[in-house]
Design a protein around this motif. Structure first.
Motif, PDB file in Angstrom:
ATOM      1  N   ASP A  47      31.996  50.853  -3.575  1.00 25.55           N
ATOM      2  CA  ASP A  47      30.809  51.392  -2.915  1.00 25.55           C
ATOM      3  C   ASP A  47      29.752  51.734  -3.957  1.00 25.55           C
ATOM      4  O   ASP A  47      29.899  51.393  -5.138  1.00 25.55           O
ATOM      5  CB  ASP A  47      31.153  52.588  -2.027  1.00 25.55           C
ATOM      6  CG  ASP A  47      31.749  53.760  -2.785  1.00 25.55           C
ATOM      7  OD1 ASP A  47      31.553  53.846  -4.021  1.00 25.55           O
ATOM      8  OD2 ASP A  47      32.413  54.588  -2.157  1.00 25.55           O
ATOM      9  N   ASP A  48      28.685  52.398  -3.529  1.00 25.39           N
ATOM     10  CA  ASP A  48      27.597  52.735  -4.450  1.00 25.39           C
ATOM     11  C   ASP A  48      27.991  53.753  -5.514  1.00 25.39           C
ATOM     12  O   ASP A  48      27.277  53.933  -6.494  1.00 25.39           O
ATOM     13  CB  ASP A  48      26.377  53.242  -3.676  1.00 25.39           C
ATOM     14  CG  ASP A  48      25.649  52.102  -2.975  1.00 25.39           C
ATOM     15  OD1 ASP A  48      25.621  50.991  -3.542  1.00 25.39           O
ATOM     16  OD2 ASP A  48      25.131  52.315  -1.872  1.00 25.39           O
ATOM     17  N   TYR A  49      29.107  54.428  -5.337  1.00 25.95           N
ATOM     18  CA  TYR A  49      29.570  55.411  -6.316  1.00 25.95           C
ATOM     19  C   TYR A  49      30.448  54.782  -7.392  1.00 25.95           C
ATOM     20  O   TYR A  49      30.563  55.313  -8.485  1.00 25.95           O
ATOM     21  CB  TYR A  49      30.354  56.534  -5.628  1.00 25.95           C
ATOM     22  CG  TYR A  49      29.534  57.276  -4.618  1.00 25.95           C
ATOM     23  CD1 TYR A  49      28.519  58.147  -5.024  1.00 25.95           C
ATOM     24  CD2 TYR A  49      29.764  57.105  -3.264  1.00 25.95           C
ATOM     25  CE1 TYR A  49      27.759  58.823  -4.089  1.00 25.95           C
ATOM     26  CE2 TYR A  49      29.000  57.780  -2.326  1.00 25.95           C
ATOM     27  CZ  TYR A  49      27.993  58.632  -2.741  1.00 25.95           C
ATOM     28  OH  TYR A  49      27.237  59.290  -1.824  1.00 25.95           O
ATOM     29  N   LEU A  84      30.019  42.098  -0.901  1.00 24.76           N
ATOM     30  CA  LEU A  84      30.615  42.671  -2.107  1.00 24.76           C
ATOM     31  C   LEU A  84      29.862  42.195  -3.354  1.00 24.76           C
ATOM     32  O   LEU A  84      29.594  42.982  -4.262  1.00 24.76           O
ATOM     33  CB  LEU A  84      32.095  42.319  -2.205  1.00 24.76           C
ATOM     34  CG  LEU A  84      32.819  42.887  -3.429  1.00 24.76           C
ATOM     35  CD1 LEU A  84      32.730  44.411  -3.461  1.00 24.76           C
ATOM     36  CD2 LEU A  84      34.264  42.449  -3.429  1.00 24.76           C
ATOM     37  N   GLU A  85      29.508  40.921  -3.414  1.00 23.85           N
ATOM     38  CA  GLU A  85      28.754  40.398  -4.559  1.00 23.85           C
ATOM     39  C   GLU A  85      27.419  41.127  -4.710  1.00 23.85           C
ATOM     40  O   GLU A  85      27.024  41.478  -5.826  1.00 23.85           O
ATOM     41  CB  GLU A  85      28.506  38.897  -4.392  1.00 23.85           C
ATOM     42  CG  GLU A  85      29.734  38.055  -4.568  1.00 23.85           C
ATOM     43  CD  GLU A  85      29.522  36.600  -4.181  1.00 23.85           C
ATOM     44  OE1 GLU A  85      28.527  36.283  -3.474  1.00 23.85           O
ATOM     45  OE2 GLU A  85      30.357  35.774  -4.581  1.00 23.85           O
ATOM     46  N   GLU A  86      26.724  41.369  -3.602  1.00 23.26           N
ATOM     47  CA  GLU A  86      25.442  42.084  -3.650  1.00 23.26           C
ATOM     48  C   GLU A  86      25.634  43.516  -4.146  1.00 23.26           C
ATOM     49  O   GLU A  86      24.847  44.013  -4.949  1.00 23.26           O
ATOM     50  CB  GLU A  86      24.785  42.084  -2.270  1.00 23.26           C
ATOM     51  CG  GLU A  86      24.285  40.721  -1.842  1.00 23.26           C
ATOM     52  CD  GLU A  86      23.869  40.666  -0.379  1.00 23.26           C
ATOM     53  OE1 GLU A  86      24.015  41.682   0.352  1.00 23.26           O
ATOM     54  OE2 GLU A  86      23.397  39.589   0.047  1.00 23.26           O
ATOM     55  N   LEU A  87      26.691  44.168  -3.679  1.00 22.16           N
ATOM     56  CA  LEU A  87      26.985  45.538  -4.106  1.00 22.16           C
ATOM     57  C   LEU A  87      27.273  45.586  -5.607  1.00 22.16           C
ATOM     58  O   LEU A  87      26.742  46.421  -6.337  1.00 22.16           O
ATOM     59  CB  LEU A  87      28.176  46.079  -3.303  1.00 22.16           C
ATOM     60  CG  LEU A  87      28.637  47.495  -3.579  1.00 22.16           C
ATOM     61  CD1 LEU A  87      27.529  48.492  -3.288  1.00 22.16           C
ATOM     62  CD2 LEU A  87      29.853  47.817  -2.722  1.00 22.16           C
ATOM     63  N   ALA A 134      38.982  58.021   0.557  1.00 23.72           N
ATOM     64  CA  ALA A 134      37.677  57.725  -0.022  1.00 23.72           C
ATOM     65  C   ALA A 134      37.086  58.947  -0.692  1.00 23.72           C
ATOM     66  O   ALA A 134      36.008  58.876  -1.247  1.00 23.72           O
ATOM     67  CB  ALA A 134      36.741  57.201   1.051  1.00 23.72           C
ATOM     68  N   GLY A 135      37.745  60.084  -0.614  1.00 24.30           N
ATOM     69  CA  GLY A 135      37.276  61.278  -1.292  1.00 24.30           C
ATOM     70  C   GLY A 135      35.895  61.728  -0.842  1.00 24.30           C
ATOM     71  O   GLY A 135      35.092  62.159  -1.638  1.00 24.30           O
ATOM     72  N   ALA A 192      28.721  56.331   1.367  1.00 21.38           N
ATOM     73  CA  ALA A 192      27.904  55.138   1.157  1.00 21.38           C
ATOM     74  C   ALA A 192      28.575  53.923   1.786  1.00 21.38           C
ATOM     75  O   ALA A 192      29.773  53.921   2.056  1.00 21.38           O
ATOM     76  CB  ALA A 192      27.717  54.902  -0.338  1.00 21.38           C
ATOM     77  N   ALA A 193      27.776  52.878   2.027  1.00 20.33           N
ATOM     78  CA  ALA A 193      28.328  51.623   2.534  1.00 20.33           C
ATOM     79  C   ALA A 193      29.360  51.119   1.528  1.00 20.33           C
ATOM     80  O   ALA A 193      29.146  51.170   0.320  1.00 20.33           O
ATOM     81  CB  ALA A 193      27.214  50.609   2.702  1.00 20.33           C
ATOM     82  N   SER A 194      30.476  50.652   2.032  1.00 25.76           N
ATOM     83  CA  SER A 194      31.547  50.237   1.129  1.00 25.76           C
ATOM     84  C   SER A 194      32.173  48.935   1.592  1.00 25.76           C
ATOM     85  O   SER A 194      32.013  48.518   2.732  1.00 25.76           O
ATOM     86  CB  SER A 194      32.615  51.326   1.045  1.00 25.76           C
ATOM     87  OG  SER A 194      33.202  51.514   2.311  1.00 25.76           O
TER      88      SER A 194
END
Length: 174
Positions: free
Chosen positions: A104-106, A160-163, A3-4, A8-10
């Motif tokens: 994730d958020d990134y 996942l859809e929300e993200l 994940a480097g 964030a939530a993923s």
């Protein structure tokens, strides 16, 4: 999956791509993006040329096999390219084994046996949803690059859809 250092939530998606996945993704791309609609119109235009010529020859009383051969050629020009492309892409993906995608958020990290690709949300601005897939499309609506996320590989589809909705714009048909 590496994940480097992402904290964030993923949501992780694991899947082995199938021909049905690629067929569904291609159909959605053709219907919902400007580039896809242009490609489809181009195929129809190219296939129409021998069909029109065949009709003109038939109307002129041409009795030989040429009108039938031209109609067969038109059908092949319409159907063969997407099928050949589907076969090629399916073979390439099969050689890469299982795909692991971290969203994730990134952004998105796509990993398989051959490579790891990281894409930030600015590089995946749009998304589409089909009955079996969530599709992320790169840079602009004109692009042909997409990230395929089969729903069968997702434990929490709603999350996942929300993200994705927070970071990418949904494309709607024109």
């Amino acid at each position: 999956m590496s994940a480097g250092g992402r904290t964030a939530a993923s949501v992780e998606v694991r899947y082995t791509p199938t021909a049905a996945d690629f067929r569904e993704a291609r159909a959605a791309w053709d219907r919902h993006t400007a580039a896809g609609r242009r490609a489809r119109r181009g195929r129809y235009t190219i296939a129409a040329c021998p069909a029109v010529l065949s009709a003109l020859l038939g109307a002129a009383g041409w009795a030989g096999p040429l009108p039938g051969v031209l109609m067969l050629g038109a059908l092949l020009l319409l159907l063969a390219p997407p099928r050949l492309q589907l076969r090629r892409v399916t073979r390439l993906a099969a050689d890469k084994g299982e795909f692991r995608v971290l969203v994730d958020d990134y952004g998105v990290v796509v990993e398989n046996e051959d490579s790891v690709t990281e894409l930030g949300w600015p590089e995946q601005r749009y998304h589409l949803e089909t009955p079996g897939l969530l599709l992320l499309l790169g840079g602009s609506e004109e692009t042909g690059v997409l990230t395929m996320l089969p729903k069968r590989g997702i434990e929490d589809v709603r999350r996942l859809e929300e993200l994705i909705d927070r970071h990418a714009t949904a494309l709607v048909p024109e």
